[in-house]
Enzyme design. Structure first.
Site, PDB file in Angstrom:
ATOM      1  CB  CYS A 122      -0.929  -0.001   1.221  1.00 40.51           C
ATOM      2  SG  CYS A 122      -2.010   1.433   1.320  1.00 40.51           S
TER       3      CYS A 122
ATOM      4  CB  CYS B 146      -0.538   2.336   3.984  1.00 39.31           C
ATOM      5  SG  CYS B 146      -2.204   1.838   3.520  1.00 39.31           S
ATOM      6  CG  ASP B 147       3.234   1.109   4.455  1.00 39.41           C
ATOM      7  OD1 ASP B 147       2.763   1.601   5.500  1.00 39.41           O
ATOM      8  OD2 ASP B 147       3.050  -0.068   4.112  1.00 39.41           O
TER       9      ASP B 147
END
Length: 333
Positions: free
Chosen positions: A133, A136-137
């Protein structure tokens, strides 16, 4: 018999449980025996969930959601659903232990699973340079050289997004042409930070405590090579967890559970769905949580329409009477 059963213990499931429990519907939430908490249990720092300005660990966020749901009266069972019968007025949920639960309404919030490359180092280095992701990261890979595996729209979107942080982004694809849409291809081709590695597949990930590179194999010649990296994003698709409802609920073309408009209502009365299992596009914790809210409210309003005799079998009707009054008020306005 229960008023409501929630299947799934990710952000959608626990948010639905919080709302249902606060409405005094006494929900039973079935969490997996091995994957309780959903995909966030495999995530380290979560910095984009509202309310946590300093970020929060994925497992800690799910623990807090569970505690909040239990505080209001949700019962959590760690077991796996093996079969469902959703077609009648009373829904039947059978667990791996052999226990059978009945409910008047079911919320299906089983999420989706990222497709994986399928070797041990991928799991070992998950959260230590291996991610599925970018939104997300991506922030954690600032000024690093990273790679994205895949050739579809998701891979191009991930690669383009990651150029905001990384110094260089390789796109590793097993063929010599992308399957992504033309506009997504053009964006990636036009980005000076993106370089394509054609006819290549990842056969290994190197690094003791964090990703330091990958081993590639040429899909045409079979030759192997090493590519130094500071991170690896895998974007080869995901699969909604719908195996339990095949043949019972209608599916959307993307393979997710079909719902009516912006509601959580499925093709069967009294069955609702929320989270990644209905969302082929966004797949974020916060959108899943919002979807869980919708499902709980839809289920609450549905229960308020059922005959009193049936509700009496499922327990306290006070909350249902209140929900019915609320629904009438909304309709009047």
């Amino acid at each position: 018999m229960r008023q409501i059963i929630i299947i799934g213990s990710g952000p959608a499931g626990y948010t639905a449980a919080i709302y249902a429990a606060r409405a005094n519907l006494k929900p039973l939430l079935i969490a997996s025996s091995v994957e309780a908490g959903g995909e966030l249990m495999n995530t380290t720092d979560v910095e984009n969930f509202p309310g946590f300005p300093d970020g929060i660990q994925g497992p800690e966020l799910m623990t807090q959601m569970q505690q909040q749901a239990e505080r209001f009266g949700t019962e959590v069972v760690y077991d796996d659903v093996t079969s469902l019968d959703l077609k009648g007025a009373v829904k039947t949920v059978t667990l791996g232990s052999g226990v059978i639960h009945e409910a008047l309404a079911v919320i299906f919030a089983t999420g989706s699973a990222y497709r994986k490359l399928g070797f041990a180092d991928e799991e070992r280095l998950s959260g230590h340079g291996v991610s599925w992701c970018a939104t997300c990261d991506g922030f954690f890979f600032r000024d690093k050289t990273i790679a994205v595996v895949g050739g579809g729209d998701s891979a191009m979107e991930e690669a383009t997004f990651l150029t905001r942080f990384a110094s260089k982004v390789y796109v590793i694809h097993r063929k010599d042409a992308l399957r992504a849409s033309k506009i997504m291809q053009e964006r990636a081709f036009d980005d000076p930070k993106i370089e394509f590695v054609w006819n290549s597949e990842v056969i290994g990930i190197t690094g003791a405590d964090a990703v330091t590179g990958v081993t590639l194999r040429d899909t045409v010649t079979g030759a192997e090579s090493e590519l130094e990296l500071g991170g690896l994003f895998i974007a080869i698709g995901n699969d909604p967890r719908t195996h339990l409802i095949h043949g019972q609920l209608d599916l959307a073309p993307e393979g997710t559970i079909a719902v009516a408009g912006r509601t959580s209502k499925t093709s069967l009365t009294g069955v609702f769905a929320a989270g990644d299992v209905v969302d082929p596009t966004y797949r974020q914790a916060v959108t899943a949580a919002g979807s869980g809210t919708v499902a709980a409210l839809d289920a609450e309003h549905y229960l308020a329409t059922l005959p009193k005799e049936l509700l009496d079998e499922a327990g306290d009707t006070n909350a249902l009477a209140q929900a019915s009054g609320t629904e009438q008020l909304v309709a009047a306005n």
